[in-house]
Design an enzyme around this catalytic site. Sequence first.
Site, PDB file in Angstrom:
ATOM      1  N   HIS A 130      53.652  46.510  35.234  1.00 45.00           N
ATOM      2  CA  HIS A 130      53.113  47.496  36.171  1.00 45.00           C
ATOM      3  C   HIS A 130      54.212  48.307  36.844  1.00 45.00           C
ATOM      4  CE1 HIS A 130      53.663  44.292  39.355  1.00 45.00           C
ATOM      5  NE2 HIS A 130      54.010  45.354  40.057  1.00 45.00           N
ATOM      6  N   ASP A 159      51.651  40.957  32.238  1.00 51.25           N
ATOM      7  CA  ASP A 159      52.334  41.861  33.168  1.00 51.25           C
ATOM      8  C   ASP A 159      53.847  41.752  33.060  1.00 51.25           C
ATOM      9  OD1 ASP A 159      52.513  43.867  35.011  1.00 51.25           O
ATOM     10  OD2 ASP A 159      52.225  42.594  36.758  1.00 51.25           O
ATOM     11  N   SER A 235      58.588  43.388  42.782  1.00 55.63           N
ATOM     12  CA  SER A 235      57.954  43.164  41.482  1.00 55.63           C
ATOM     13  C   SER A 235      58.969  43.249  40.349  1.00 55.63           C
ATOM     14  CB  SER A 235      56.858  44.199  41.245  1.00 55.63           C
ATOM     15  OG  SER A 235      55.769  43.980  42.095  1.00 55.63           O
ATOM     16  N   LEU A 287      40.081  33.400  19.276  1.00 57.24           N
ATOM     17  CA  LEU A 287      38.902  32.665  18.820  1.00 57.24           C
ATOM     18  C   LEU A 287      37.609  33.432  19.074  1.00 57.24           C
ATOM     19  CD1 LEU A 287      39.729  29.032  20.030  1.00 57.24           C
ATOM     20  CD2 LEU A 287      39.544  29.792  17.666  1.00 57.24           C
TER      21      LEU A 287
END
Length: 497
Positions: A130, A159, A235, A287
């Site tokens: 991000h 992320d 971040s 799956l």
Amino acid sequence: MSASRSRHFFTFMLVVGAVVFGMVLAGGLQITPVGNAAVTGAGNAITVSAPGGTLGFADLAEAVEPAVVSIAAATFEEQQRRQNPLEFFLRPPGQRERQRQPDEPQRFRSDSGGSGFVISSDGLIVTNHHVVRGADKLTVTLGDRPYEAEVKGTDPATDLALLKIEAGSSLPYLQLGDSDSLRVGDWVMAIGSPLSLDHTVTVGVVSAKDRALGISDISFENFIQTDAAINFGNSGGPLVNLRGQVIGIATAINYGAENIGFAVPVKTLQDILPQLREDGRVSRGYLGIEITNLDFKDAEAFQLDSPDGALVQAVVAGQPAENAGLRHGDIIVQVDDRPVRDTRDLINYVASKPPGTRVTVEVIRGDDRRSLQIELGERPGLGEPVAAIEDDSEGGIDWLGIEFQGLTSGLRSNHGIADNVSGIWVTSIEPDSALYEEGVRVGDVIAEVNGRDIETVNDFEAAVGETSSGSYVRFYVQRMDPNSSRVISFFAPVRKP
């Protein structure tokens, strides 16, 4: 010895004991900075040790800081510039004769930022997806030097993103540690650029592990929670242990709390790093199921010896699991000879395999235990809808505390219920009922009772009525998520009085 001398001696011994205890406690917590960190030179992995003493936080920060970067992301957009209809009259009189210019595109710029850290001497850098998402220009600042960065790969599901800079020389870099061995209460340090304040250091402990927040792909979320302060701009920055090894990547904060931050475990990065480096993206096996963990109530309802396993809540139509015969209500207990104790065991194993891999899953279905061969696929497409059943009847069951009605075309249209969903619509539920305590709410669709498909109100009443008193009744419930277009499915085991 006089009483006065005895008191002085006792006081002296208390002071000595307190000092000794304080030294032992501080040494045990590893916060006494009596030793200097030993750090390797440029071009090598940074290693941290404290010869002759205990490592202090200041030593740790000084050692790790040379491999931490700040990231500036710029995004450019073009929009049509619209003229004011009154522009002609707002101009000075001498300029009104000028011809109006047609609408012209105008370029706008938006800036954001984050943090990151170097993981190789040739300039590979890890950050959050991000932080770099949609950016047209990325600038990485290492020390006091800016570098233009290239995106090598991104993975929105976790992320994470991998960048590359050309520094012209070997760079110091951080080693990746072992996040699996972390314990709640371990010391950690976060370094980054919160609010554009470069190389800010905060310290705390691991507050919790395996947190799922729903901010990315929840299937892969197992965040480390920490009270080391994380803010906007942190971040992508590293969360390191006392040996200077990265054990997490700072990713998210809780807006309404003090020092509740979250980091992606470095094990997640280690699993996908080869694909990010080589392919620029991550390809995972699939799956086509939704699963949840069992608890002891579920185990009793399914007559199991333990809550080990992954309960299949839903099977996506046309996808590998359905094609191989897997059904919702199945409990997956093993995959390729590996025990499945919870959903994380299954998700991590399947996601580590490329599409096309054949896996063997062992499931419990009722009283049977069977093995299914499944060829893993890619992300799903929607299955073909089936004709909807129309049922406008109503009913209620007192001991369950609910009232309900059949599904009509009007209900389906107004509430986004697909034609291939069958069941009864909950119109009222008592707040003290057992179903309410299990999470059932007005607007939910109960699609099964004890594994039996429900299509009409009569089906539901008959299925509930046939269950014996004192036993658990398993209700399979579906609900539209108000924040997305997906269906939430879950079982609500309730004991019949």
